[in-house]
Write a protein that holds these residues in place. Structure first.
Motif, short mmCIF file in Angstrom:
data_model
loop_
_atom_site.label_atom_id
_atom_site.label_comp_id
_atom_site.label_asym_id
_atom_site.label_seq_id
_atom_site.Cartn_x
_atom_site.Cartn_y
_atom_site.Cartn_z
N THR A 261 0.83 -1.20 0.00
CA THR A 261 0.00 0.00 0.00
C THR A 261 0.87 1.26 0.00
OG1 THR A 261 -1.63 -1.22 1.28
CG2 THR A 261 -1.91 1.16 1.18
N LEU A 262 1.93 1.22 0.77
CA LEU A 262 2.82 2.38 0.84
C LEU A 262 3.46 2.68 -0.51
CD1 LEU A 262 4.24 4.58 2.48
CD2 LEU A 262 6.01 2.92 3.08
N ILE A 263 3.98 1.63 -1.15
CA ILE A 263 4.65 1.92 -2.44
C ILE A 263 3.63 2.30 -3.51
CG2 ILE A 263 6.71 0.54 -1.97
CD1 ILE A 263 5.28 -1.38 -4.16
N LYS A 264 2.40 1.79 -3.37
CA LYS A 264 1.39 2.18 -4.35
C LYS A 264 1.00 3.65 -4.18
CE LYS A 264 -0.58 -2.14 -5.90
NZ LYS A 264 -1.71 -3.07 -5.88
N CYS A 265 1.10 4.13 -2.93
CA CYS A 265 0.86 5.57 -2.71
C CYS A 265 1.96 6.38 -3.38
CB CYS A 265 0.83 5.89 -1.22
SG CYS A 265 -0.69 5.35 -0.42
N ILE A 266 3.19 5.89 -3.29
CA ILE A 266 4.30 6.61 -3.91
C ILE A 266 4.19 6.56 -5.44
CG2 ILE A 266 6.82 6.74 -4.14
CD1 ILE A 266 6.99 5.36 -1.37
N ALA A 267 3.72 5.41 -5.95
CA ALA A 267 3.68 5.21 -7.40
C ALA A 267 2.44 5.81 -8.06
CB ALA A 267 3.76 3.72 -7.71
N GLY A 268 1.58 6.43 -7.24
CA GLY A 268 0.41 7.09 -7.83
C GLY A 268 -0.78 6.18 -8.05
N VAL A 269 -0.66 4.89 -7.65
CA VAL A 269 -1.80 3.97 -7.81
C VAL A 269 -2.89 4.34 -6.81
CG1 VAL A 269 -2.54 1.57 -7.71
CG2 VAL A 269 -0.29 2.15 -8.64
N TYR A 270 -2.47 4.60 -5.57
CA TYR A 270 -3.40 5.08 -4.55
C TYR A 270 -3.06 6.53 -4.21
CZ TYR A 270 -4.32 0.13 -3.52
OH TYR A 270 -4.64 -1.19 -3.59
N GLN A 271 -4.05 7.26 -3.77
CA GLN A 271 -3.79 8.61 -3.28
C GLN A 271 -3.89 8.57 -1.75
OE1 GLN A 271 -5.76 8.21 -6.29
NE2 GLN A 271 -3.75 8.62 -7.17
N PRO A 272 -2.83 9.02 -1.05
CA PRO A 272 -2.85 8.99 0.42
C PRO A 272 -4.02 9.82 0.95
CG PRO A 272 -0.69 9.66 -0.42
CD PRO A 272 -1.60 9.61 -1.57
N ASP A 273 -4.61 9.37 2.09
CA ASP A 273 -5.67 10.15 2.74
C ASP A 273 -5.08 11.38 3.41
OD1 ASP A 273 -7.36 8.14 1.94
OD2 ASP A 273 -7.20 7.06 3.86
N GLU A 274 -3.90 11.14 4.03
CA GLU A 274 -3.21 12.25 4.70
C GLU A 274 -1.72 12.06 4.51
OE1 GLU A 274 -4.10 13.01 8.92
OE2 GLU A 274 -6.11 12.22 8.49
N GLY A 275 -0.96 13.11 4.84
CA GLY A 275 0.49 12.99 4.76
C GLY A 275 1.04 13.58 3.48
N GLU A 276 2.36 13.53 3.36
CA GLU A 276 3.02 14.23 2.27
C GLU A 276 4.06 13.33 1.61
OE1 GLU A 276 5.35 18.50 2.01
OE2 GLU A 276 5.99 16.96 3.44
N ILE A 277 4.16 13.45 0.30
CA ILE A 277 5.23 12.76 -0.42
C ILE A 277 6.08 13.80 -1.11
CG2 ILE A 277 5.75 11.17 -2.31
CD1 ILE A 277 3.12 9.73 -1.61
N ARG A 278 7.40 13.70 -0.94
CA ARG A 278 8.31 14.63 -1.60
C ARG A 278 9.25 13.88 -2.52
NH1 ARG A 278 9.68 19.64 0.86
NH2 ARG A 278 8.18 20.21 2.46
N ILE A 279 9.49 14.46 -3.67
CA ILE A 279 10.48 13.92 -4.61
C ILE A 279 11.56 14.98 -4.75
CG2 ILE A 279 10.89 13.09 -6.97
CD1 ILE A 279 8.89 11.37 -5.51
N ASN A 280 12.80 14.61 -4.45
CA ASN A 280 13.91 15.57 -4.48
C ASN A 280 13.57 16.85 -3.74
OD1 ASN A 280 15.59 13.90 -5.95
ND2 ASN A 280 14.68 14.56 -7.89
N GLY A 281 12.88 16.67 -2.63
CA GLY A 281 12.58 17.81 -1.79
C GLY A 281 11.30 18.56 -2.15
N GLU A 282 10.70 18.21 -3.28
CA GLU A 282 9.49 18.92 -3.69
C GLU A 282 8.25 18.12 -3.38
OE1 GLU A 282 8.78 20.77 -7.62
OE2 GLU A 282 10.97 20.94 -7.60
N SER A 283 7.25 18.78 -2.80
CA SER A 283 6.01 18.09 -2.45
C SER A 283 5.23 17.77 -3.73
CB SER A 283 5.18 18.97 -1.54
OG SER A 283 4.02 18.27 -1.18
N VAL A 284 4.75 16.53 -3.83
CA VAL A 284 4.03 16.13 -5.05
C VAL A 284 2.73 15.41 -4.71
CG1 VAL A 284 6.07 15.86 -6.52
CG2 VAL A 284 5.32 13.96 -5.07
N THR A 285 1.78 15.46 -5.63
CA THR A 285 0.61 14.57 -5.55
C THR A 285 0.42 13.96 -6.93
OG1 THR A 285 -0.75 16.50 -6.02
CG2 THR A 285 -0.72 15.74 -3.74
N PHE A 286 0.27 12.64 -6.94
CA PHE A 286 0.10 11.92 -8.21
C PHE A 286 -1.34 11.44 -8.32
CE2 PHE A 286 4.66 10.73 -7.23
CZ PHE A 286 5.18 11.75 -8.02
N ASP A 287 -1.97 11.83 -9.42
CA ASP A 287 -3.35 11.35 -9.57
C ASP A 287 -3.41 10.03 -10.35
OD1 ASP A 287 -2.56 12.38 -11.94
OD2 ASP A 287 -4.18 13.87 -12.13
#
Ligand SMILES: Nc1ncnc2c1ncn2[C@@H]1O[C@H](COP(=O)(O)OP(=O)(O)O)[C@@H](O)[C@H]1O
Ligand SMILES: [Mg+2]
Lengths: 332, 346, 251
Positions: C48-74
């Motif tokens: 579930t965690l890696i699917k949140c990172i890979a954009g398969v799932y969208q996290p309910d809460e919390g933040e994902i950063r790539i190279n320091g930048e906050s991102v959301t993957f739809d």
């Protein structure tokens, strides 16, 4: 051309096949593709031996080509749907609907090409509706197109009031009757569609995505391929081709008939199977089902010529379909 | 259900309206047994067409000919039927007997045969004259029933039996089918002529099917309990109606005269079948072929007979039974005129 | 740790499915040029965690950063565009397609003729061979269908596809679970090569020896939480077992 990835091209020798002949013989798909060619030649040889003067006459070979043209076009659409692990049971009804639309336009004295586009548009819309319901609502292809079979047939009856429209047009009749270099015009049209479709399936991005969706929808989706777009396109094409075939059917029989002709549907499914296309999707050729169409028409023609009673003809055609399908399966 | 009536021979034959001399297509006179005949009929899933096929085959055999009778590959397969005729046209037949699935679908194929200077005889359903002319085709002779007249006779007869001011339920075949429409329209005309106050419910399409006709009849009776009688465009549907829940002793008329219908008329389950004689059509088709091959004058158009078979003449009709087929009622229970037979040279 | 040197960070990511709290606030990070392993019992929330990172799932809460930048993957597509590639347990290879078709699936090189996108097959085959070569993967022909490949070869193809697109982060969910000893070794070689090329690798594995062999950093998950994170050299297999089963705690 990549001989292994699209075995239909097996009939075109050489292109750039890097696989040795031995390797190819071991590929079961190689056999399933050649089987139909062998069966076709067998039919020609057998009937040619029984009654060469009638069966092998230019006149009669021409008849076989004329008879194959409309089914060949429908079979292309069916091959696309089956390649996505689907099936389109509505082709015959959509053809009828297309013919009725053509008839309505013709009665309104619109030019023939407008009537033709009208029929094609109606077919494409019906097909797109099929594709949308199948992919968006995720309802089984069999069920959706079975429903469309009924809806299109009913719409055709409603719009036509159940009455045929006579279409006498010298241009259309010319296309249906005449030939060039011993090959009927109808067959040139069908063959052009076959060649273009082969190109579409094996040489375009759309074709690869289509086979990916058919072979493994989950993986295709994971790679970002849109299942909805592919399914809609595939059923849209099948409907479009059925709508186009309507014009040729009109050219051939001189009328827009309101009653659906299910023989076209059965023929298309049989030819797809005979042509070595996997019903599970992902594997297809265009030339296989095309040759299978020629085979089925040659068989029917030959049986008629040697005077086999109609009852037995049904049985023979059924046996050929089941036998070939099981042979293909055995080889696999 | 009892009915006493005089035998109603409505039309022994209306025939030979026009005779035409046809250019000697087979200039050399042939012996009857040397005439080669092929036929393409409609689908053989209907007893009516089996009756025609038997008429062709048995009549041909009587003259020493083995006819090649082929059927359309499937129901409504108009294009497939044209392909069949094309296949046969490549061979050396003297004469082709055809029943088109639709009024247009065989025109082009007939055109090709005409170009080869071979004879085409059209039976049962006529090929449309305009489309035939456009394709350059020619039909030497037509022999078929007049479905409208058969329906009309049924309409008159039914009013005579049920009296005036009644309501009649109508059950038709496939939507858009010409034969069905002619029978239903003819019936309405005949009934209205006999009783201008008659009312109709329907026609409902039951697709020529027994079970569908039963369902339709049940529904119609539920919605219109005043229905006094039913007319169905074929016998199978009449049979279905006879099984309806509230059918009681209401009169039921069918058309065709198939074996089951004769049995049902005998047992009183249905009142009458307006019987046609497909066997006779096949017979006349073969005879027309022989006349043409012999270079004789072929009657251009012949209407084959129909009879209303009810309790008054059922025994005679059953006596006509052939041993086989769904359509044992091969020949009419009375005399009929065959304008072809006498033209054949021995 | 300086934030900028992290390829990927998840901060207190939560995700529930109905009343199942699959992730209760997971925090992990991974550096470029390192293998970061995630271990945990079945149902711990790793996938579930890696699917949140890979954009398969969208996290309910919390933040994902790539190279320091906050991102959301739809969608997985947008994650891929941002340089995150995933090799799932099922590999997402279409068996009926050839190797080159799989490598280029949905990234075909085409010549556009109006709306028709014509495949440049020669170029894609050539590049496919180069992609495989770069990771020293031997496969007889890129024209053969994927169906005929061994499990290890498939894994290799899937990994090459993930690496081949200028990606910065490659996520692998139990890449050797279905493989024999020999093929496992080969895949491990591949992972080392990817690491040498400077990619950040997130590796889920049940095989502790493998994790200890390959990884630089390990996170332990239990019941939707990340309960521990440490450098690989500072831990042992026994400690990992204890952490996973809950008989030990570590900060
Ligand atoms: N799509 C889903 N719908 C509902 N529950 C899910 C779904 N995916 C995972 N879960 C649940 O979330 C929890 C974590 O699952 P997962 O991430 O697959 O664990 P792991 O990969 O560590 O074995 C499990 O209880 C699982 O049943
Ligand atoms: Mg998991």
């Amino acid at each position: 051309m990549d001989t292994k990835s699209n075995p239909g091209s097996a009939s075109k020798p050489g292109a750039d096949s890097k696989l040795s002949f031995k390797q190819r013989l071991r590929d079961p798909y190689f056999w399933s593709d050649w089987l139909v060619v062998v069966a076709f030649l067998l039919v020609i040889v057998v009937f040619g031996a029984i009654n060469p003067s009638a069966f092998l006459s230019i006149y009669n070979l021409n008849n076989i080509l004329v008879a194959s043209a409309i089914p060949a076009i429908i079979v292309v659409g069916q091959t696309f749907t089956v390649a996505t692990a689907g099936i389109d049971l509505s082709v015959s009804s959509i053809l009828t609907l297309g013919a009725v639309i053509f008839g309505i336009c013709f009665t309104k004295e619109l030019p023939v090409w407008v009537c033709m586009l009208g029929g094609m548009l109606a077919g494409m819309i019906a097909g797109i509706i099929n594709g949308l319901i199948i992919s968006v609502r995720k309802i089984n292809d069999f069920i959706v197109t079975l429903g469309m079979l009924s809806i299109a047939a009913g719409t055709a009856l409603v719009l036509s009031n159940g009455r045929p429209v006579q279409i006498i047009n010298s241009g259309l009749a010319n296309v249906a009757i005449n030939e060039k270099f011993g090959v009927p015009y109808l067959m040139y049209i069908a063959f052009a569609i076959v060649v273009f479709s082969h190109f579409l399936l094996f040489h375009t991005r759309f074709g690869v995505h289509l086979l990916a969706v058919g072979g493994d929808p989950d993986s295709a989706r994971a790679m970002g391929v849109s299942i909805v777009r592919i399914k809609v396109a595939v059923y849209g094409i099948s409907g479009l081709l059925a709508g186009f075939a309507a014009t040729l059917a009109i050219a051939r029989i001189g009328a827009a008939e309101p009653a659906a002709n299910t023989a076209i549907l059965l023929n298309s499914v049989a030819a797809v199977v005979l042509g070595g296309v996997s019903l599970f999707g992902g594997r297809a050729t265009i030339f296989g089902p095309f040759v299978a169409t020629l085979l089925l028409q040659a068989l029917s023609n030959g049986l008629t010529i040697i005077g086999v009673a109609s009852y037995y003809q049904y049985i023979s055609v059924g046996i050929v379909v089941i036998l070939s399908a099981s042979l293909v399966r055995n080889v696999r | 259900m009892k009915r006493k009536s005089s035998a109603v021979i409505l039309l022994a034959v209306a025939a030979l309206t026009v005779s035409s001399v046809l250019p000697g297509q087979a200039a050399a006179k042939k012996k009857a047994k040397d005439v080669k005949i092929a036929a393409v009929v409609k689908g053989l899933d209907n007893p009516f067409f089996i009756g025609i096929k038997e008429g062709i085959e048995e009549t041909a055999l009587k003259y020493g000919i083995r006819a090649n009778v082929q059927a359309a590959p499937g129901l409504n397969d108009d294009v497939g039927q044209a392909n069949k005729l094309d296949s046969l046209a490549g061979q050396n037949y003297d004469c082709y007997i055809v029943i088109p699935i639709s009024s247009n679908n065989l025109s082009q194929a007939v055109g090709k045969i005409t170009k080869k200077k071979k004879t085409v005889i059209n039976i049962d359903s006529p090929i449309d004259a305009t489309s035939l002319a456009a394709a350059g085709g020619k039909v030497t002779s037509f022999a078929g029933t007049d479905n409208f007249a058969a329906g009309e006779a049924g309409g008159k007869d039914m009013i005579a039996k049920i009296g005036t001011g009644k309501t009649i339920g109508l059950i038709a075949g496939l939507a858009g089918n010409v034969t069905s429409a002619a029978r239903i329209d003819g019936f309405k005309k005949g009934a209205l002529a006999a009783d201008p106050t008659v009312k109709f419910v329907g026609p409902e399409n039951a697709d020529w099917d027994t079970t569908k006709a039963l369902d339709k009849a049940n529904a119609m009776l539920l919605a219109n309990p005043s229905i006094a009688a039913f007319f169905a465009a074929n016998d199978q549907m009449a049979q279905g109606i006879s099984k309806a829940t509230n059918i009681g002793t209401k009169k039921i008329y069918g058309v065709d005269g198939i074996a089951d219908a004769l049995t049902l008329v005998k047992s009183g389950k249905i009142s009458a079948t307006i019987s046609q004689y497909p066997y006779v059509m096949g017979q006349m088709g073969v005879q027309a072929c022989i006349i043409a091959a012999q270079g004789g004058k072929v009657p251009e158009k012949t209407i084959t007979p129909y009879y209303i078979i009810d309790s008054s003449n059922i025994d005679k009709a059953l006596a006509n039974n052939s041993s086989r087929g769904y359509f044992p009622n091969q020949l009419p229970p009375g005399t009929y005129d065959n304008p072809y037979e006498k033209l054949i040279k021995k | 740790m300086s934030t900028t040197s992290l390829a990927i960070e998840c901060n207190a990511v939560k995700k529930s499915f109905g009343n199942v709290n699959a992730l209760k606030g997971a925090t992990i990070s991974a550096r470029p040029g390192e293998v970061t392993a995630i271990v945990g019992d079945n149902g711990a929330g790793k996938t579930t965690l890696i699917k949140c990172i890979a954009g398969v799932y969208q996290p309910d809460e919390g933040e994902i950063r790539i190279n320091g930048e906050s991102v959301t993957f739809d969608s997985p597509e947008s994650a891929r565009v941002a340089g995150i590639e995933t090799v799932y347990q099922n590999l997402s290879l279409v068996e009926d397609l050839t190797i080159w078709q799989n490598l280029f699936l949905n990234r075909e090189i085409t010549k556009n003729l109006g709306v028709v996108k014509i495949l440049n097959r020669a170029k894609m085959r050539e590049e496919s061979e180069a992609m495989l070569k770069k990771l020293d993967v031997y496969i007889p022909s890129v024209r053969s269908r994927t169906r005929g490949l061994s499990g290890g070869q498939r894994q290799a193809v899937a990994i090459c596809r993930a690496v081949g697109w200028g990606s910065k982060v490659v996520i692998m969910d139990e890449p050797t679970a279905a493989l024999g000893a020999r093929e496992t070794m080969k895949v491990e070689e591949l992972i080392k090569k990817m690491k040498a090329q400077g990619l950040a690798i997130l590796l889920i594995s049940h095989n502790f020896e493998q994790v200890l062999r390959l990884s630089d950093h390990i996170f332990v998950m239990r019941q939707g939480d990340v309960i521990a994170g440490m450098r690989t050299k500072d831990t042992t297999g026994d400690e990992l077992v204890a952490l996973i089963t809950g008989s030990a705690k570590r900060g």
